[in-house]
Write a protein that holds these residues in place. Structure first.
Motif, PDB file in Angstrom:
ATOM      1  N   VAL A 286      -4.801  -8.447   4.056  1.00  0.00           N
ATOM      2  CA  VAL A 286      -4.455  -7.022   4.026  1.00  0.00           C
ATOM      3  C   VAL A 286      -5.134  -6.340   2.841  1.00  0.00           C
ATOM      4  CG1 VAL A 286      -2.569  -5.365   3.820  1.00  0.00           C
ATOM      5  CG2 VAL A 286      -2.270  -7.413   5.220  1.00  0.00           C
ATOM      6  N   VAL A 287      -5.128  -6.989   1.678  1.00  0.00           N
ATOM      7  CA  VAL A 287      -5.765  -6.402   0.496  1.00  0.00           C
ATOM      8  C   VAL A 287      -7.247  -6.172   0.754  1.00  0.00           C
ATOM      9  CG1 VAL A 287      -6.360  -6.748  -1.925  1.00  0.00           C
ATOM     10  CG2 VAL A 287      -4.110  -7.439  -1.102  1.00  0.00           C
ATOM     11  N   ARG A 288      -7.911  -7.138   1.345  1.00  0.00           N
ATOM     12  CA  ARG A 288      -9.347  -7.036   1.587  1.00  0.00           C
ATOM     13  C   ARG A 288      -9.683  -5.889   2.540  1.00  0.00           C
ATOM     14  NH1 ARG A 288     -12.766 -10.945  -0.164  1.00  0.00           N
ATOM     15  NH2 ARG A 288     -11.873 -12.866  -1.016  1.00  0.00           N
ATOM     16  N   GLU A 289      -8.795  -5.584   3.462  1.00  0.00           N
ATOM     17  CA  GLU A 289      -9.073  -4.511   4.417  1.00  0.00           C
ATOM     18  C   GLU A 289      -9.204  -3.156   3.730  1.00  0.00           C
ATOM     19  OE1 GLU A 289      -6.043  -4.572   7.372  1.00  0.00           O
ATOM     20  OE2 GLU A 289      -6.837  -6.347   8.396  1.00  0.00           O
ATOM     21  N   ASP A 290      -8.426  -2.930   2.677  1.00  0.00           N
ATOM     22  CA  ASP A 290      -8.480  -1.651   1.955  1.00  0.00           C
ATOM     23  C   ASP A 290      -7.995  -1.886   0.531  1.00  0.00           C
ATOM     24  OD1 ASP A 290      -8.522   0.949   1.080  1.00  0.00           O
ATOM     25  OD2 ASP A 290      -7.465   1.773   2.813  1.00  0.00           O
ATOM     26  N   PRO A 291      -8.845  -2.425  -0.344  1.00  0.00           N
ATOM     27  CA  PRO A 291      -8.390  -2.859  -1.675  1.00  0.00           C
ATOM     28  C   PRO A 291      -7.867  -1.744  -2.562  1.00  0.00           C
ATOM     29  CG  PRO A 291     -10.788  -3.023  -1.480  1.00  0.00           C
ATOM     30  CD  PRO A 291     -10.257  -2.764  -0.100  1.00  0.00           C
ATOM     31  N   GLY A 292      -8.257  -0.503  -2.309  1.00  0.00           N
ATOM     32  CA  GLY A 292      -7.736   0.590  -3.114  1.00  0.00           C
ATOM     33  C   GLY A 292      -6.263   0.861  -2.887  1.00  0.00           C
ATOM     34  N   GLN A 293      -5.701   0.326  -1.807  1.00  0.00           N
ATOM     35  CA  GLN A 293      -4.286   0.528  -1.504  1.00  0.00           C
ATOM     36  C   GLN A 293      -3.384  -0.444  -2.258  1.00  0.00           C
ATOM     37  OE1 GLN A 293      -2.790   2.673   0.988  1.00  0.00           O
ATOM     38  NE2 GLN A 293      -4.722   3.677   1.465  1.00  0.00           N
ATOM     39  N   TRP A 294      -3.993  -1.454  -2.910  1.00  0.00           N
ATOM     40  CA  TRP A 294      -3.179  -2.472  -3.583  1.00  0.00           C
ATOM     41  C   TRP A 294      -3.147  -2.229  -5.080  1.00  0.00           C
ATOM     42  CZ3 TRP A 294      -4.271  -7.561  -6.120  1.00  0.00           C
ATOM     43  CH2 TRP A 294      -3.111  -8.354  -6.200  1.00  0.00           C
ATOM     44  N   LEU A 295      -2.106  -2.729  -5.741  1.00  0.00           N
ATOM     45  CA  LEU A 295      -1.916  -2.546  -7.174  1.00  0.00           C
ATOM     46  C   LEU A 295      -2.561  -3.716  -7.919  1.00  0.00           C
ATOM     47  CD1 LEU A 295      -0.484  -0.485  -9.018  1.00  0.00           C
ATOM     48  CD2 LEU A 295       1.528  -1.974  -8.963  1.00  0.00           C
ATOM     49  N   TRP A 296      -3.690  -3.453  -8.559  1.00  0.00           N
ATOM     50  CA  TRP A 296      -4.490  -4.509  -9.184  1.00  0.00           C
ATOM     51  C   TRP A 296      -4.101  -4.815 -10.621  1.00  0.00           C
ATOM     52  CZ3 TRP A 296      -7.871  -7.616  -6.705  1.00  0.00           C
ATOM     53  CH2 TRP A 296      -8.252  -7.234  -5.403  1.00  0.00           C
ATOM     54  N   ILE A 297      -2.990  -4.306 -11.105  1.00  0.00           N
ATOM     55  CA  ILE A 297      -2.659  -4.466 -12.520  1.00  0.00           C
ATOM     56  C   ILE A 297      -1.708  -5.628 -12.782  1.00  0.00           C
ATOM     57  CG2 ILE A 297      -3.090  -2.056 -13.095  1.00  0.00           C
ATOM     58  CD1 ILE A 297      -0.102  -1.536 -12.956  1.00  0.00           C
ATOM     59  N   HIS A 298      -1.428  -6.450 -11.775  1.00  0.00           N
ATOM     60  CA  HIS A 298      -0.632  -7.657 -11.999  1.00  0.00           C
ATOM     61  C   HIS A 298      -1.508  -8.740 -12.637  1.00  0.00           C
ATOM     62  CE1 HIS A 298       1.712  -6.274  -8.197  1.00  0.00           C
ATOM     63  NE2 HIS A 298       2.197  -5.715  -9.280  1.00  0.00           N
ATOM     64  N   ASN A 299      -0.936  -9.512 -13.558  1.00  0.00           N
ATOM     65  CA  ASN A 299      -1.604 -10.713 -14.058  1.00  0.00           C
ATOM     66  C   ASN A 299      -1.450 -11.797 -12.994  1.00  0.00           C
ATOM     67  OD1 ASN A 299      -2.740 -10.303 -16.714  1.00  0.00           O
ATOM     68  ND2 ASN A 299      -0.654  -9.908 -17.397  1.00  0.00           N
ATOM     69  N   ARG A 300      -2.285 -11.720 -11.956  1.00  0.00           N
ATOM     70  CA  ARG A 300      -2.038 -12.509 -10.745  1.00  0.00           C
ATOM     71  C   ARG A 300      -2.442 -13.968 -10.884  1.00  0.00           C
ATOM     72  NH1 ARG A 300       0.090 -14.645  -7.583  1.00  0.00           N
ATOM     73  NH2 ARG A 300       0.397 -14.293  -5.368  1.00  0.00           N
ATOM     74  N   TRP A 301      -3.426 -14.262 -11.701  1.00  0.00           N
ATOM     75  CA  TRP A 301      -3.920 -15.628 -11.808  1.00  0.00           C
ATOM     76  C   TRP A 301      -3.437 -16.262 -13.109  1.00  0.00           C
ATOM     77  CZ3 TRP A 301      -6.825 -11.683  -9.626  1.00  0.00           C
ATOM     78  CH2 TRP A 301      -7.139 -11.870  -8.278  1.00  0.00           C
ATOM     79  N   PRO A 302      -3.274 -17.605 -13.126  1.00  0.00           N
ATOM     80  CA  PRO A 302      -2.704 -18.254 -14.314  1.00  0.00           C
ATOM     81  C   PRO A 302      -3.624 -18.155 -15.520  1.00  0.00           C
ATOM     82  CG  PRO A 302      -3.495 -19.903 -12.743  1.00  0.00           C
ATOM     83  CD  PRO A 302      -3.559 -18.558 -12.049  1.00  0.00           C
ATOM     84  N   THR A 303      -2.998 -17.996 -16.670  1.00  0.00           N
ATOM     85  CA  THR A 303      -3.715 -18.008 -17.940  1.00  0.00           C
ATOM     86  C   THR A 303      -3.778 -19.444 -18.459  1.00  0.00           C
ATOM     87  OG1 THR A 303      -1.688 -17.729 -19.226  1.00  0.00           O
ATOM     88  CG2 THR A 303      -2.780 -15.714 -18.442  1.00  0.00           C
ATOM     89  N   PRO A 304      -4.618 -19.727 -19.473  1.00  0.00           N
ATOM     90  CA  PRO A 304      -4.628 -21.072 -20.064  1.00  0.00           C
ATOM     91  C   PRO A 304      -3.243 -21.514 -20.530  1.00  0.00           C
ATOM     92  CG  PRO A 304      -6.535 -19.835 -20.789  1.00  0.00           C
ATOM     93  CD  PRO A 304      -5.682 -18.871 -20.025  1.00  0.00           C
ATOM     94  N   ARG A 305      -2.415 -20.564 -21.007  1.00  0.00           N
ATOM     95  CA  ARG A 305      -1.062 -20.917 -21.441  1.00  0.00           C
ATOM     96  C   ARG A 305      -0.223 -21.379 -20.258  1.00  0.00           C
ATOM     97  NH1 ARG A 305       2.268 -16.549 -24.832  1.00  0.00           N
ATOM     98  NH2 ARG A 305       0.528 -17.005 -26.233  1.00  0.00           N
ATOM     99  N   ASP A 306      -0.365 -20.698 -19.103  1.00  0.00           N
ATOM    100  CA  ASP A 306       0.368 -21.120 -17.911  1.00  0.00           C
ATOM    101  C   ASP A 306      -0.047 -22.522 -17.487  1.00  0.00           C
ATOM    102  OD1 ASP A 306       1.660 -18.643 -17.706  1.00  0.00           O
ATOM    103  OD2 ASP A 306      -0.009 -17.787 -16.573  1.00  0.00           O
ATOM    104  N   ILE A 307      -1.349 -22.784 -17.522  1.00  0.00           N
ATOM    105  CA  ILE A 307      -1.846 -24.103 -17.113  1.00  0.00           C
ATOM    106  C   ILE A 307      -1.303 -25.183 -18.041  1.00  0.00           C
ATOM    107  CG2 ILE A 307      -3.912 -25.514 -16.856  1.00  0.00           C
ATOM    108  CD1 ILE A 307      -5.396 -22.911 -16.088  1.00  0.00           C
ATOM    109  N   ALA A 308      -1.293 -24.907 -19.352  1.00  0.00           N
ATOM    110  CA  ALA A 308      -0.773 -25.891 -20.311  1.00  0.00           C
ATOM    111  C   ALA A 308       0.719 -26.115 -20.086  1.00  0.00           C
ATOM    112  CB  ALA A 308      -1.025 -25.390 -21.734  1.00  0.00           C
ATOM    113  N   ARG A 309       1.475 -25.037 -19.767  1.00  0.00           N
ATOM    114  CA  ARG A 309       2.908 -25.168 -19.523  1.00  0.00           C
ATOM    115  C   ARG A 309       3.153 -26.014 -18.281  1.00  0.00           C
ATOM    116  NH1 ARG A 309       3.900 -20.281 -19.124  1.00  0.00           N
ATOM    117  NH2 ARG A 309       4.550 -19.837 -21.266  1.00  0.00           N
TER     118      ARG A 309
END
Length: 314
Positions: A286-309
């Motif tokens: 759904v996002v790919r169909e119209d990416p401007g309709q989605w909220l891109w400000i989430h930290n969606r992917w893990p950070t190095p700290r998340d991976i270490a945790r």
């Protein structure tokens, strides 16, 4: 209704002063948006979104996320997606005092909708059902539509941290939407009860969850809530994914896709991972169909700290 993070009566004096100051600014804007009327408030919100929001720190997250998700797009193309996103977010803010004006009914309905071929609202009722979506256009439209079409639904929400704002937002959501709001921070028992009563849940499943599980999202593992998969596997609830598109004039179209087809293998952990991945793949589509309709400000992917945790828990 749902409870906020902290009831105002439970706050310390310092919290009351801080939250009160924040709320006074928020309510001043909401009063202005209400006086303007829906369409003007949406337009003013869009102007604020385009001109003010890109100056704030979350814009850096949006830029980074778009570069990760669409390396094949030019910088100009990604910037246009950002501009559309900020315009939409500003409009969402301006529309909050007018949630009572949104409905698929009446002479001038502001919510259009469509179901997959062979699927009707009536065919989905009377069974445990989860409407899953993401932060598309104005994401409050999905629960409003479910309520207005007659589903006995509850909305799973993350209340704002400010309890004065949270209580106000909850009241707006309940005007035309479900009267039951389930707070994410204490949701499991209430969600199970809702589904075991052959009722419906409306959930947004596109945000990062540090305690979630890693499934592919735009080619990279993203920490994702397994709650919908766990609920479906334990209760037999059906899953439908819905998208929402903004139309001109503060109007929307909600598309309800076919029920997700998934056959459990009997291995709970493997099934939870596979079903969560299938849900996330549909959200990505759904996002790919119209990416401007989605909220891109989430930290969606893990950070190095998340991976270490995560490694530390292994």
């Amino acid at each position: 209704m749902t409870e906020s993070q902290s009831a105002p009566s439970q706050l310390t004096l310092g919290q009351k002063l801080r939250y009160g100051a924040e709320a006074s600014v928020f309510f001043a804007f909401m009063a202005l948006f209400r006086v303007l009327g829906l369409d003007k408030a949406s337009r003013l919100g869009g102007w604020i979104g385009r001109n003010i929001f890109p100056l704030l720190p979350p814009d850096r997250i949006a830029r980074a996320n778009l570069a990760l998700a669409f390396p094949e797009k030019s910088q100009d193309e990604r910037n246009e997606i950002r501009r559309t996103m900020w315009d939409n977010l500003g409009r969402v803010v301006g529309e909050y005092p007018h949630l009572g004006a949104f409905s698929p009914k009446g002479e001038d309905p502001r919510i259009g909708y469509s179901f997959a071929p062979g699927v009707t609202a009536e065919s989905l009722m009377g069974k445990p059902l989860m409407f899953l979506s993401g932060h598309f256009a104005n994401w409050e439209m999905m629960p409003i539509l479910a309520q207005q079409l007659g589903f006995d639904a509850a909305t799973v929400v993350r209340p704002p941290n400010n309890p004065y704002v949270a209580n106000w937002v909850a009241r707006q959501r309940c005007i035309n939407g479900p009267a039951t709001l389930i707070a994410k921070h204490n949701a499991v028992r209430s969600m199970f009860a809702q589904l075991r009563g052959d009722k419906s849940l409306c959930m947004l499943v596109d945000q990062k969850l540090r305690e979630g599980i890693a499934v592919p999202f735009f080619g990279r593992d993203a920490m994702t809530t397994p709650a919908p998969a766990v609920l479906a596997l334990k209760t037999g609830a059906h899953i439908v994914v819905a998208s929402n598109r903004r139309l001109p004039g503060a109007r929307f179209h909600v598309t309800v896709f076919p029920m997700l087809d998934f056959t459990p293998s009997g291995d709970e952990d493997r099934d939870t991972l596979a079903l969560t991945a299938a849900i996330t793949a549909k959200i990505e589509e759904v996002v790919r169909e119209d990416p401007g309709q989605w909220l891109w400000i989430h930290n969606r992917w893990p950070t190095p700290r998340d991976i270490a945790r995560t490694k530390g828990r292994a």
